[in-house]
Design a protein around this motif. Structure first.
Motif, mmCIF file in Angstrom:
data_model
loop_
_atom_site.group_PDB
_atom_site.id
_atom_site.type_symbol
_atom_site.label_atom_id
_atom_site.label_comp_id
_atom_site.label_asym_id
_atom_site.label_seq_id
_atom_site.Cartn_x
_atom_site.Cartn_y
_atom_site.Cartn_z
ATOM 1 N N PHE A 72 0.820 -1.211 0.000
ATOM 2 C CA PHE A 72 0.000 0.000 0.000
ATOM 3 C C PHE A 72 0.858 1.267 0.000
ATOM 4 O O PHE A 72 0.328 2.376 -0.076
ATOM 5 C CB PHE A 72 -0.904 0.044 1.244
ATOM 6 C CG PHE A 72 -1.787 -1.154 1.424
ATOM 7 C CD1 PHE A 72 -2.824 -1.418 0.544
ATOM 8 C CD2 PHE A 72 -1.586 -2.031 2.477
ATOM 9 C CE1 PHE A 72 -3.639 -2.523 0.710
ATOM 10 C CE2 PHE A 72 -2.394 -3.133 2.650
ATOM 11 C CZ PHE A 72 -3.427 -3.386 1.767
ATOM 12 N N THR A 73 2.160 1.108 0.100
ATOM 13 C CA THR A 73 3.018 2.247 0.414
ATOM 14 C C THR A 73 2.962 3.356 -0.629
ATOM 15 O O THR A 73 2.802 4.531 -0.291
ATOM 16 C CB THR A 73 4.470 1.782 0.595
ATOM 17 O OG1 THR A 73 4.832 0.953 -0.521
ATOM 18 C CG2 THR A 73 4.646 0.995 1.862
ATOM 19 N N LEU A 74 3.113 3.013 -1.898
ATOM 20 C CA LEU A 74 3.167 4.052 -2.931
ATOM 21 C C LEU A 74 1.868 4.834 -3.015
ATOM 22 O O LEU A 74 1.862 6.072 -3.048
ATOM 23 C CB LEU A 74 3.480 3.431 -4.294
ATOM 24 C CG LEU A 74 4.879 2.860 -4.501
ATOM 25 C CD1 LEU A 74 5.013 2.315 -5.920
ATOM 26 C CD2 LEU A 74 5.944 3.913 -4.245
ATOM 27 N N ILE A 97 2.848 -0.432 9.301
ATOM 28 C CA ILE A 97 3.112 -1.760 8.739
ATOM 29 C C ILE A 97 4.592 -1.899 8.411
ATOM 30 O O ILE A 97 5.216 -2.932 8.698
ATOM 31 C CB ILE A 97 2.251 -1.980 7.482
ATOM 32 C CG1 ILE A 97 0.770 -1.883 7.819
ATOM 33 C CG2 ILE A 97 2.555 -3.332 6.856
ATOM 34 C CD1 ILE A 97 -0.125 -1.895 6.601
ATOM 35 N N THR A 98 5.171 -0.876 7.806
ATOM 36 C CA THR A 98 6.587 -0.917 7.442
ATOM 37 C C THR A 98 7.466 -1.133 8.664
ATOM 38 O O THR A 98 8.457 -1.877 8.609
ATOM 39 C CB THR A 98 6.990 0.379 6.724
ATOM 40 O OG1 THR A 98 6.199 0.531 5.545
ATOM 41 C CG2 THR A 98 8.462 0.356 6.341
ATOM 42 N N GLU A 108 10.216 -4.060 9.075
ATOM 43 C CA GLU A 108 11.621 -3.782 9.362
ATOM 44 C C GLU A 108 12.074 -4.502 10.631
ATOM 45 O O GLU A 108 13.166 -5.096 10.670
ATOM 46 C CB GLU A 108 11.837 -2.275 9.508
ATOM 47 C CG GLU A 108 13.288 -1.891 9.737
ATOM 48 C CD GLU A 108 13.456 -0.390 9.925
ATOM 49 O OE1 GLU A 108 14.454 0.154 9.424
ATOM 50 O OE2 GLU A 108 12.602 0.232 10.587
ATOM 51 N N ASP A 109 11.247 -4.471 11.646
ATOM 52 C CA ASP A 109 11.606 -5.083 12.920
ATOM 53 C C ASP A 109 11.760 -6.598 12.802
ATOM 54 O O ASP A 109 12.591 -7.201 13.494
ATOM 55 C CB ASP A 109 10.533 -4.749 13.967
ATOM 56 C CG ASP A 109 10.815 -5.413 15.304
ATOM 57 O OD1 ASP A 109 11.795 -5.016 15.958
ATOM 58 O OD2 ASP A 109 10.058 -6.346 15.671
ATOM 59 N N SER A 110 10.985 -7.219 11.907
ATOM 60 C CA SER A 110 10.982 -8.681 11.805
ATOM 61 C C SER A 110 11.925 -9.217 10.737
ATOM 62 O O SER A 110 12.130 -10.436 10.652
ATOM 63 C CB SER A 110 9.560 -9.176 11.518
ATOM 64 O OG SER A 110 9.108 -8.685 10.262
ATOM 65 N N GLN A 127 14.917 4.043 5.469
ATOM 66 C CA GLN A 127 14.289 2.806 5.921
ATOM 67 C C GLN A 127 14.089 1.813 4.781
ATOM 68 O O GLN A 127 14.461 0.640 4.885
ATOM 69 C CB GLN A 127 12.946 3.123 6.587
ATOM 70 C CG GLN A 127 12.266 1.903 7.202
ATOM 71 C CD GLN A 127 10.956 2.274 7.890
ATOM 72 O OE1 GLN A 127 10.259 3.205 7.466
ATOM 73 N NE2 GLN A 127 10.615 1.549 8.937
ATOM 74 N N TYR A 128 13.531 2.269 3.691
ATOM 75 C CA TYR A 128 13.211 1.368 2.592
ATOM 76 C C TYR A 128 14.469 0.934 1.838
ATOM 77 O O TYR A 128 14.546 -0.208 1.369
ATOM 78 C CB TYR A 128 12.207 2.029 1.647
ATOM 79 C CG TYR A 128 10.854 2.196 2.281
ATOM 80 C CD1 TYR A 128 9.910 1.178 2.219
ATOM 81 C CD2 TYR A 128 10.507 3.361 2.955
ATOM 82 C CE1 TYR A 128 8.666 1.312 2.817
ATOM 83 C CE2 TYR A 128 9.272 3.508 3.565
ATOM 84 C CZ TYR A 128 8.354 2.484 3.484
ATOM 85 O OH TYR A 128 7.127 2.620 4.095
#
Length: 607
Positions: free
Chosen positions: A260-262, A283-284, A288-290, A343-344
């Protein structure tokens, strides 16, 4: 008699006046142009109230059961200097220009044939059935092909059809659908992406496109109204509209959670409302954490637990169906944010290293080409991890993803990886009698040797055919028996050299292969990719064209295969658009100006 007639006229006019005032009052309560003026009733009361004058239900008025106290804001500050993506093209020769424009015209004609078939047989429905002429409504019944094709119409210079389609948007009502369940992911990439892209590419002059995007965005946002703000990806919209409780699912598809990010970011950029960016940022953060705590660190399994926000448990890993666009969106979201967040970029770099180690494999092929395909990894235990050498048409996006990220992140050495991925899909196309790659097949992986030798021999191919997946253990038959068994399988399964099994022989008008050719062409300027694309287009057109539009085919391993009576909206939104763009002038939807979502909808990059 005259006084009686006068009284009758008086009361008639009085009744008409009262009705008119009630009608005006209902509109006043709703507010001009769908404004924010509220009636005294709650949204749920207005939804169920029988009075004919009730204001129209609006998703934005539905109270959030789990409201967010502090919204995550879009990253701010100066834009990061992102390298130029596209190749510096030299002026073309007259001969190449004539050839290119002829190919461009052929693709445009194919689109017009598809569009006319849709207009005449399924206008304002989701899809036209290209053989029977019936209509299909599997994506909400909101006119998926119409919305999905808006930017294609504009890009191809079909402004008259574009204006007609934009006018028709007034008839689309996102407060209802005949479906009991809404696929939030598909609705986002096709409809929301379609509105936002059409708004951007047409110069942001058609306000209804942004209005419709906001209207739909308000609806989709309700699907994130859960206790942990994870989305309900297969959404019971009626329950939500009536104020019912909802929670995310125990098992959700990776792509349907992470893609859904874009669209949500672009909607927040255009409106200044951070609620959509906040929804995807949460969600991001979980992804990232996992990322380094999964069964294959760096990647995520194809199923995630959104109910408990646990993305670490699954043991099947792929970048194909159910997972693809999550990975695709990592470098693209970096571009969409103007590089303001690392981040991405970090998540992509970590993922690519794991994908190269575990998922990409080199297929054995008669010409000994340096090719790469994307397989599926099964982790049975820490000591038993097996790669299934299964290639999907859906994974052909990977070449474009790797090429785009190689330029954006200044990792130009990865352009060779991208080229080998593109060549792998081209090999699959060119190997089939129809000239078209199947939906899914197994290939003979190169045997792991100390010297990395991947030289073709028939015996290696035969051994791979006789090896059951996913163990990849060699068989104990004699060479003569191995050859006999393999030859029987080859004949029965219509296998071509290098293929060991065709799992799904269909072609469903998919765009992933031409997508990667387009991206790699715009990045490298290699004109041979245009020639490859033209061969693909001719093969597809010859096999799929019907009197109404274009249809999928049952079996690419034969010529003259039967049609499948379906034409999903991505044919006009993606496949034909990418064919058109690879033959267009390089400045048409430049990769330095736009980010294309997973439905090929160009969204303006921040400048």
């Amino acid at each position: 008699m005259l006084p009686l007639l006068r009284r009758w006229l008086f009361y008639t006019l009085l009744s008409a006046a009262l009705l008119f005032l009630l009608f005006q009052a209902s509109h006043f309560l709703e507010g001009p142009h769908g404004g924010h003026r509220r009636s005294h009733k709650s949204p749920i009361e207005r939804l169920t109230h029988p009075a004919f004058w009730q204001p129209k239900f609006r998703w934005r008025d539905l109270p959030q059961r789990h409201p967010v106290a502090n919204l995550t804001a879009l990253p701010s500050g100066p834009l990061v200097d992102i390298p130029k993506i596209q190749h510096d093209f030299e002026p073309e020769t007259q001969e190449r220009r004539v050839e290119r424009q002829a190919r461009l015209a052929a693709v445009r004609e194919a689109f017009l044939h598809s569009w006319d078939g849709y207009k005449q047989n399924a206008w304002l429905q989701d899809e036209v059935a290209p053989v029977s002429g019936e209509s299909h409504n599997g994506f909400g019944g909101w006119g998926a092909t119409l919305v999905d094709s808006l930017d294609t119409l504009w890009i191809m210079g079909l402004q008259k059809d574009f204006r007609v389609a934009v006018t028709a948007l007034k008839k689309i009502d996102f407060t209802t659908t005949p479906l009991n369940e809404v696929n939030v992911f598909e609705t986002t990439i096709r409809y929301l992406g379609g509105f936002l892209s059409a708004y951007d590419v047409s110069g942001q002059k058609h306000k209804i496109l942004l209005e419709k995007a906001v209207e739909l965005g308000d609806m989709l946002y309700v699907a994130f109204d859960t206790p942990n703000r994870m989305p309900v990806t297969r959404w019971d919209w009626k329950n939500a509209a009536l104020g019912g409780s909802q929670e995310a699912a125990r098992f959700s598809l990776l792509a349907e959670v992470g893609s859904f990010t874009l669209e949500f970011t672009r909607l927040s950029q255009l409106t200044g409302d951070n609620k959509w960016y906040d929804a995807i940022a949460r969600i991001t953060d979980v992804f990232e954490d996992s990322q380094n705590r999964t069964k294959i660190p760096g990647m995520w399994g194809v199923m995630v637990d959104t109910l408990n926000a646990d993305f670490t448990r699954d043991t099947t890993f792929s970048i194909g169906g159910m997972a693809d666009s999550l990975y695709e969106y990592l470098p693209k979201q970096h571009l969409m944010l103007g590089g303001r967040s690392d981040q991405y970029r970090g998540m992509y770099s970590t993922a690519l290293a794991s994908i190269k180690q575990h998922i990409f494999f080199r297929p054995l092929n008669p010409d000994n080409q340096q090719l790469l395909l994307s397989g599926t990894l099964k982790r049975f235990s820490s000591a038993h991890i097996s790669l299934i050498p299964e290639a999907q048409h859906l994974t052909c996006f990977a070449g474009g993803m790797v090429a785009l990220a190689a330029k954006a992140f200044q990792q130009t050495h990865e352009l060779e990886t991208a080229r080998q991925l593109v060549d792998g899909c081209l090999w699959a196309y060119e190997s089939m009698p129809s000239g078209i790659m199947p939906e899914a097949f197994h290939a003979a992986p190169c045997e792991e040797t100390a010297d990395g030798n991947c030289t073709w021999t028939d015996q290696k191919w035969y051994r791979a055919i006789n090896t059951p997946a996913p163990t990849k253990q060699p068989v104990d038959d004699t060479p003569e028996q191995t050859m006999k068994d393999a030859q029987l399988t080859i004949k029965a399964a219509k296998l071509v050299p290098g293929f060991t099994r065709i799992i799904d022989p269909r072609y469903m008008l998919r765009p992933e292969a031409i997508e990667s050719l387009f991206v790699l062409y715009r990045i490298t300027g290699d004109h041979t990719l245009q020639d490859k694309a033209w061969n693909m287009f001719q093969a597809i057109s010859n096999a799929t064209k019907t009197t109404i539009a274009y249809a999928g085919i049952q079996d690419v391993s034969e010529t003259g295969s039967d049609w499948i009576d379906t034409m999903e909206s991505f044919w006009t939104a993606e496949t034909l658009k990418y064919f058109y763009l690879i033959f267009s002038e390089p400045d048409v939807i430049s990769l330095d100006d736009y980010v294309l979502n997973t439905e090929a909808h160009p969204l303006l990059r921040p400048k």
